[in-house]
Design a protein around this motif. Structure first.
Motif, PDB file in Angstrom:
ATOM      1  N   LEU A 211       4.392  11.085  -6.270  1.00  0.00           N
ATOM      2  CA  LEU A 211       5.772  11.009  -5.814  1.00  0.00           C
ATOM      3  C   LEU A 211       6.379   9.689  -6.265  1.00  0.00           C
ATOM      4  CD1 LEU A 211       5.301  12.213  -2.121  1.00  0.00           C
ATOM      5  CD2 LEU A 211       6.142  13.581  -4.039  1.00  0.00           C
ATOM      6  N   PRO A 212       7.706   9.563  -6.286  1.00  0.00           N
ATOM      7  CA  PRO A 212       8.338   8.268  -6.562  1.00  0.00           C
ATOM      8  C   PRO A 212       7.855   7.223  -5.557  1.00  0.00           C
ATOM      9  CG  PRO A 212       9.967  10.022  -6.681  1.00  0.00           C
ATOM     10  CD  PRO A 212       8.707  10.649  -6.163  1.00  0.00           C
ATOM     11  N   PRO A 213       7.582   6.004  -5.984  1.00  0.00           N
ATOM     12  CA  PRO A 213       6.901   5.013  -5.129  1.00  0.00           C
ATOM     13  C   PRO A 213       7.580   4.722  -3.797  1.00  0.00           C
ATOM     14  CG  PRO A 213       6.960   4.267  -7.399  1.00  0.00           C
ATOM     15  CD  PRO A 213       7.813   5.494  -7.343  1.00  0.00           C
ATOM     16  N   TRP A 214       8.938   4.740  -3.757  1.00  0.00           N
ATOM     17  CA  TRP A 214       9.591   4.306  -2.522  1.00  0.00           C
ATOM     18  C   TRP A 214       9.362   5.266  -1.349  1.00  0.00           C
ATOM     19  CZ3 TRP A 214      12.293   5.748  -6.926  1.00  0.00           C
ATOM     20  CH2 TRP A 214      13.010   6.937  -6.860  1.00  0.00           C
ATOM     21  N   TYR A 215       8.943   6.487  -1.613  1.00  0.00           N
ATOM     22  CA  TYR A 215       8.649   7.404  -0.503  1.00  0.00           C
ATOM     23  C   TYR A 215       7.423   6.955   0.292  1.00  0.00           C
ATOM     24  CZ  TYR A 215      12.198  10.600  -2.196  1.00  0.00           C
ATOM     25  OH  TYR A 215      13.406  11.139  -2.569  1.00  0.00           O
ATOM     26  N   GLY A 216       6.610   6.120  -0.329  1.00  0.00           N
ATOM     27  CA  GLY A 216       5.496   5.539   0.405  1.00  0.00           C
ATOM     28  C   GLY A 216       5.960   4.610   1.509  1.00  0.00           C
ATOM     29  N   LEU A 217       7.135   3.972   1.308  1.00  0.00           N
ATOM     30  CA  LEU A 217       7.700   3.115   2.353  1.00  0.00           C
ATOM     31  C   LEU A 217       8.151   3.952   3.553  1.00  0.00           C
ATOM     32  CD1 LEU A 217       9.836   0.679   0.139  1.00  0.00           C
ATOM     33  CD2 LEU A 217       7.534   0.346   1.040  1.00  0.00           C
ATOM     34  N   PHE A 218       8.617   5.183   3.287  1.00  0.00           N
ATOM     35  CA  PHE A 218       8.992   6.068   4.397  1.00  0.00           C
ATOM     36  C   PHE A 218       7.758   6.395   5.249  1.00  0.00           C
ATOM     37  CE2 PHE A 218      12.713   8.089   1.777  1.00  0.00           C
ATOM     38  CZ  PHE A 218      13.292   6.844   1.688  1.00  0.00           C
ATOM     39  N   SER A 219       6.644   6.623   4.561  1.00  0.00           N
ATOM     40  CA  SER A 219       5.413   6.992   5.285  1.00  0.00           C
ATOM     41  C   SER A 219       4.831   5.824   6.065  1.00  0.00           C
ATOM     42  CB  SER A 219       4.358   7.516   4.296  1.00  0.00           C
ATOM     43  OG  SER A 219       4.827   8.664   3.641  1.00  0.00           O
ATOM     44  N   ALA A 220       5.194   4.603   5.674  1.00  0.00           N
ATOM     45  CA  ALA A 220       4.733   3.430   6.413  1.00  0.00           C
ATOM     46  C   ALA A 220       5.691   3.052   7.533  1.00  0.00           C
ATOM     47  CB  ALA A 220       4.577   2.249   5.456  1.00  0.00           C
TER      48      ALA A 220
ATOM     49  N   SER B 281      -3.544   0.798  12.150  1.00  0.00           N
ATOM     50  CA  SER B 281      -2.264   0.720  11.468  1.00  0.00           C
ATOM     51  C   SER B 281      -1.965   2.081  10.857  1.00  0.00           C
ATOM     52  CB  SER B 281      -2.310  -0.355  10.370  1.00  0.00           C
ATOM     53  OG  SER B 281      -1.120  -0.358   9.622  1.00  0.00           O
ATOM     54  N   VAL B 282      -0.971   2.746  11.375  1.00  0.00           N
ATOM     55  CA  VAL B 282      -0.637   4.104  10.939  1.00  0.00           C
ATOM     56  C   VAL B 282       0.167   4.047   9.656  1.00  0.00           C
ATOM     57  CG1 VAL B 282       0.546   6.240  11.592  1.00  0.00           C
ATOM     58  CG2 VAL B 282      -0.694   4.916  13.310  1.00  0.00           C
ATOM     59  N   GLY B 283      -0.113   4.990   8.749  1.00  0.00           N
ATOM     60  CA  GLY B 283       0.609   5.034   7.486  1.00  0.00           C
ATOM     61  C   GLY B 283      -0.197   5.759   6.426  1.00  0.00           C
TER      62      GLY B 283
ATOM     63  N   GLN C  34       0.823  -1.199   0.000  1.00  0.00           N
ATOM     64  CA  GLN C  34       0.000   0.000   0.000  1.00  0.00           C
ATOM     65  C   GLN C  34       0.865   1.261   0.000  1.00  0.00           C
ATOM     66  OE1 GLN C  34      -2.910  -0.178   3.137  1.00  0.00           O
ATOM     67  NE2 GLN C  34      -4.208  -1.615   2.018  1.00  0.00           N
ATOM     68  N   GLY C  35       2.009   1.219   0.652  1.00  0.00           N
ATOM     69  CA  GLY C  35       2.905   2.368   0.619  1.00  0.00           C
ATOM     70  C   GLY C  35       3.339   2.697  -0.795  1.00  0.00           C
ATOM     71  N   LEU C  36       3.679   1.665  -1.568  1.00  0.00           N
ATOM     72  CA  LEU C  36       4.060   1.885  -2.969  1.00  0.00           C
ATOM     73  C   LEU C  36       2.876   2.359  -3.799  1.00  0.00           C
ATOM     74  CD1 LEU C  36       6.229  -1.333  -3.489  1.00  0.00           C
ATOM     75  CD2 LEU C  36       7.077   1.005  -3.240  1.00  0.00           C
ATOM     76  N   ALA C  37       1.708   1.718  -3.581  1.00  0.00           N
ATOM     77  CA  ALA C  37       0.536   2.022  -4.399  1.00  0.00           C
ATOM     78  C   ALA C  37      -0.002   3.422  -4.112  1.00  0.00           C
ATOM     79  CB  ALA C  37      -0.550   0.973  -4.152  1.00  0.00           C
ATOM     80  N   TYR C  38      -0.146   3.748  -2.831  1.00  0.00           N
ATOM     81  CA  TYR C  38      -0.740   5.042  -2.478  1.00  0.00           C
ATOM     82  C   TYR C  38       0.199   6.198  -2.783  1.00  0.00           C
ATOM     83  CZ  TYR C  38      -4.300   2.299  -0.046  1.00  0.00           C
ATOM     84  OH  TYR C  38      -5.300   1.419   0.256  1.00  0.00           O
ATOM     85  N   CYS C  39       1.491   5.909  -2.887  1.00  0.00           N
ATOM     86  CA  CYS C  39       2.437   6.963  -3.214  1.00  0.00           C
ATOM     87  C   CYS C  39       2.175   7.507  -4.621  1.00  0.00           C
ATOM     88  CB  CYS C  39       3.863   6.430  -3.117  1.00  0.00           C
ATOM     89  SG  CYS C  39       5.095   7.722  -2.934  1.00  0.00           S
ATOM     90  N   LEU C  40       1.643   6.662  -5.486  1.00  0.00           N
ATOM     91  CA  LEU C  40       1.302   7.125  -6.832  1.00  0.00           C
ATOM     92  C   LEU C  40       0.224   8.203  -6.772  1.00  0.00           C
ATOM     93  CD1 LEU C  40       1.177   3.732  -8.789  1.00  0.00           C
ATOM     94  CD2 LEU C  40       3.089   5.327  -8.552  1.00  0.00           C
ATOM     95  N   LEU C  41      -0.678   8.101  -5.791  1.00  0.00           N
ATOM     96  CA  LEU C  41      -1.722   9.114  -5.641  1.00  0.00           C
ATOM     97  C   LEU C  41      -1.127  10.463  -5.263  1.00  0.00           C
ATOM     98  CD1 LEU C  41      -4.340   7.050  -3.588  1.00  0.00           C
ATOM     99  CD2 LEU C  41      -4.378   7.522  -6.033  1.00  0.00           C
ATOM    100  N   ALA C  42      -0.012  10.422  -4.539  1.00  0.00           N
ATOM    101  CA  ALA C  42       0.636  11.665  -4.113  1.00  0.00           C
ATOM    102  C   ALA C  42       1.565  12.221  -5.176  1.00  0.00           C
ATOM    103  CB  ALA C  42       1.416  11.423  -2.821  1.00  0.00           C
TER     104      ALA C  42
END
Length: 781
Positions: free
Chosen positions: A128-137, A154-156, A118-126
């Motif tokens: 941004l490059p996908p791996w930044y979604g892992l930072f948010s998780a 579950s926070v993220g 979900q971090g990778l997938a939802y990052c596309l909505l923002a």
């Protein structure tokens, strides 16, 4: 006076009727076999009740007392503050290692795998490059572990928040054209500029949440009704669906923000539909069908499955393997996630210029992120029987977002599906959340390279499938329309506004519609005229029942709402409609008639006799049109220079006509009036005076004690409006009126009369009193 309270056995078959009327059997007055109680007490006005029953004096704290208490500190309070600011201490003290640890480990691993995807997938909505979604998780979870009060969310990343961030990012750093003129963008690539914008707006939203938590304004989420949130998230789901079409279809669509961005995006997609990448479409369809089917099976057999099947993770692994084996990127030209850098990037400071540009968007982000997380947390806290603190949640998410933004993550809340995985797989505490962050960290540090060949269409398909719950909220519309049309209007207004104007403006518009709905409900309440239910002391809307009793010349008016500046005129107009005449107009007619009578007496055209007025003029009377001193027409009628009071309902001399007033008593039921403001006090006093001046006795019943205190403190009472008009209950006022005006019941049979003793069944049980002495079945107070 003394009153008696006594219990009666079920064989009691008599009830006492007012003024010695014949007894009636229980079967005539109530359903057969009904149990009964008998209450005999004096008739009470507010004044007589206060005289007979002494009140306890309670000291009300002043503002200074509250301030002193707030800044007072002792050992106990210091301990309580520490526990409230660090809730982790509270639940770690009761942590059952043997019973909970294994469940938390299983839950943490399962949630971590979903969080990665979900971090990778939802990052596309923002955008941004996908791996930044892992930072948010990862980063926000660490802070929430210590500061959060919920043990199960579950926070993220949350898709709606990601989309709101994406709209800000694409506005300041568009896909095509030059970025906004912001200090600090110099020398940065487009992706770095976007990351700076996302982290800065997240930092600002976190500050807003932290400030609201420190100021103890967690109640602000209460202004977001379930209906409004449902309409807003449904619109957000539509935005998310459209935003993912470019990945599913393999099209290049520039990010568009602002009002009507959804329409413009769809226009671009349809113009370029012929360029669709067939491979992306096939991959997305396969993923969506498989994930949808397995999710349905998970829901249907969740009681039998020890752990929900992690179908998104399974399909992602399969898609990665197939894409790598057949080299989808080169052979079919599909867009993939690409290189994921190892490790974490150094922290950065937020950009103050971005703060200025995004302050308007940051506030709804702060509210929406907290509202969604708090709603989900509240569900699980009720299910697992523990308490959560709204203000502490604001602090927890505020600090989490501030800390995460410093390490280039974007706004965190909670995703419903991810929290459901954490709870349904046996998670007991936030140790499961901490372990899920550990899984995300392992992927980021060591095995992120395995996701390089993952097609973005897979992520888009996963996002779309997870929208099912939000999109199915459309089914609420017919239900709302049947049950509560104003709520339905709020839902439709919020959804339509958020869809067309964007999520930030849509939320503001939805709040506006909701506020208008609340104001209109309070401004135009359903007022009613009550009548007595025969044989009882119960009063209901006379339109709703058949066997009712209304004494001659008595009206009971009820307003089920606070009375304030916005509805006082409505209250007065409904009151005039209920009594059937305008008291001010009647008063003016009477004063004009008095002027005319005085003139005729002065001229000798009228003469007073013991039998009444006698016409002494042989010719017709000429009515004068004297309108001088018009303001005197609103004053009370004055009979001081006349030989007698005038019966306004009798025939008047000299063909003078004044509207008849058949009403002699009016009861205002204030049982549902929770407050009065100053404007309402003035309007109410004016209305009461107008009625009193046309010889209508007004009684106010069931008035809240604090409203009565306010009336006294605001000098509401005078020679005309007196405290004696307030009665304890509606039935007390009615009995007082019938004693004062016995002619009101002369035309009615004994059966129709108002009872003075209520007879219904009193279930057995102990009576409670401040007196510690035991009470007998028959007790005198």
């Amino acid at each position: 006076m003394r009153s008696t309270f006594s219990t009666k056995k079920s064989q009691s078959n008599r009830s006492h009727i007012e003024r010695g009327g014949p007894h009636q059997s229980t079967g005539e007055m109530m359903r057969a076999g009904a149990r009964q109680y008998v209450v005999a007490r004096p008739l009470y006005s507010e004044e007589s009740f206060s005289e007979e029953h002494e009140k306890i004096y309670r000291h009300h704290k002043s503002s200074l007392d509250h301030i002193k208490q707030y800044f007072t500190c002792d050992a106990k309070r210091a301990k309580d503050v520490a526990l409230s600011l660090l809730p982790v201490i509270g639940w770690l003290k009761i942590y059952r290692l043997k019973d909970w640890l294994l469940s938390d480990i299983v839950s943490g691993v399962s949630t971590g795998l979903v969080a990665v995807l979900q971090g990778l997938a939802y990052c596309l909505l923002a955008s941004l490059p996908p791996w930044y979604g892992l930072f948010s998780a990862f980063f926000p979870v660490l802070i929430y572990f210590f500061l959060g009060t919920s043990r199960h969310i579950s926070v993220g990343p949350f898709p709606v928040l990601c989309l709101m961030i994406g709209s800000v990012v694409t506005r300041l750093v568009p896909d095509e054209g030059s970025p906004a003129n912001i200090t600090g963008f110099e020398g940065l690539t487009r992706d770095e500029q976007r990351v700076l914008v996302a982290s800065s707006v997240t930092f600002l939203a976190g500050i807003m949440q932290l400030v609201m938590g420190a100021l103890q304004v967690g109640f602000v989420v209460m202004y977001l009704s379930d209906t409004l949130v449902s309409g807003f998230t449904t619109a957000a789901a539509v935005h998310i669906l459209v935003s993912q079409l470019k990945f599913v279809l393999g099209l290049h669509v520039p990010g568009i923000s602002g009002p009507l961005s959804l329409i413009y995006t769809l226009e671009i997609i349809f113009k370029n539909i012929s360029s669709t990448n067939a491979c992306d479409v096939v991959i997305a369809l396969v993923i969506m069908v498989a994930v949808f089917i397995v999710k349905e099976l998970n829901d249907r057999y969740k009681s039998k499955l020890p752990v929900p099947i992690p179908i998104e993770v399974i399909m992602t692994v399969i898609a990665c393997g197939v894409s790598y084996a057949f080299d989808f990127r080169k052979r079919f030209g599909i867009d993939v996630v690409g290189h994921i850098p190892k490790g974490y990037e150094p922290p950065i400071a937020p950009n103050l210029h971005v703060f200025q540009e995004t302050a308007v968007e940051a506030f709804p982000m702060a509210i929406v992120g907290f509202a969604v997380a708090f709603s989900v947390a509240k569900v699980y806290s009720v299910k697992h029987d523990y308490t959560i603190d709204g203000n502490q949640e604001l602090i927890a998410f505020g600090v989490s977002n501030i800390f995460g933004a410093s390490f280039k993550s974007f706004a965190a809340s909670t995703a419903l599906s991810r929290s459901a995985v954490q709870e349904s797989t046996g998670g007991k505490t936030q140790i499961a959340g901490l372990l899920s962050a550990l899984i995300v960290m392992i992927v980021t540090q060591e095995i992120g390279f395995l996701l390089d060949p993952l097609p973005k269409s897979v992520l888009g398909a996963v996002v779309i499938v997870n929208l099912k719950g939000m999109l199915m909220q459309f089914r609420e519309v017919p239900y709302l329309w049947r049950r509560d049309k104003p709520d339905c209007v709020v839902w439709l207004g919020t959804c339509l506004a958020a869809t067309l104007l964007g999520l930030d403006l849509g939320l503001a518009a939805g709040l506006g519609v909701e506020l208008i709905s609340v104001v209109l409900r309070a401004q135009f309440p359903r007022c009613s005229v009550l009548a007595n239910i025969q044989g009882t002391d119960i009063y209901k809307d006379r339109k709703d029942y058949i066997n009712i009793y209304e004494p001659e010349g008595v009206k009971i008016f009820r307003i089920p709402s606070p009375i304030f500046f916005a509805n006082i005129e409505f209250f007065k107009s409904k009151l005039v409609e209920a009594v059937g005449f305008n008291p001010l107009r009647v008063l003016r007619k009477r004063n004009k008639a008095l002027r005319e009578i005085r003139k005729l007496l002065k001229k000798g055209d009228l003469q007073w006799t013991p039998k009444g007025f006698l016409n002494t003029s042989s010719g017709p009377f000429q009515k004068s049109e004297d309108e001088s001193n018009a303001e005197e027409l609103d004053l009370p009628t004055d009979f001081k220079d006349l030989p007698s009071r005038i019966d306004w309902n009798a025939e008047l001399p000299a063909n003078i006509i004044v509207p008849r007033v058949d009403l002699h008593s009016l009861i205002l039921d204030f049982s549902a009036v929770s407050f009065l403001d100053i404007s309402a006090l003035k309007g109410l006093k004016t209305a009461l005076k107008e009625l009193i001046r046309v010889e209508v006795e007004v009684y106010i019943v069931a008035c809240d004690t604090y409203i009565l205190e306010k009336l006294h403190s605001c000098c509401f009472f005078d020679d005309e409006v007196q405290p004696s008009m307030f009665f304890l209950t509606l039935h007390d006022a009615m009995l007082h009126i019938l004693e004062k005006h016995p002619e009101s019941t002369e035309k009615k049979s004994d059966y129709d009369r108002i009872i003075t003793t209520v007879t219904v069944h009193h279930p057995g049980g102990a009576l409670r009193s401040r007196d510690k002495n035991a009470l007998d079945p028959e007790t005198r107070f």
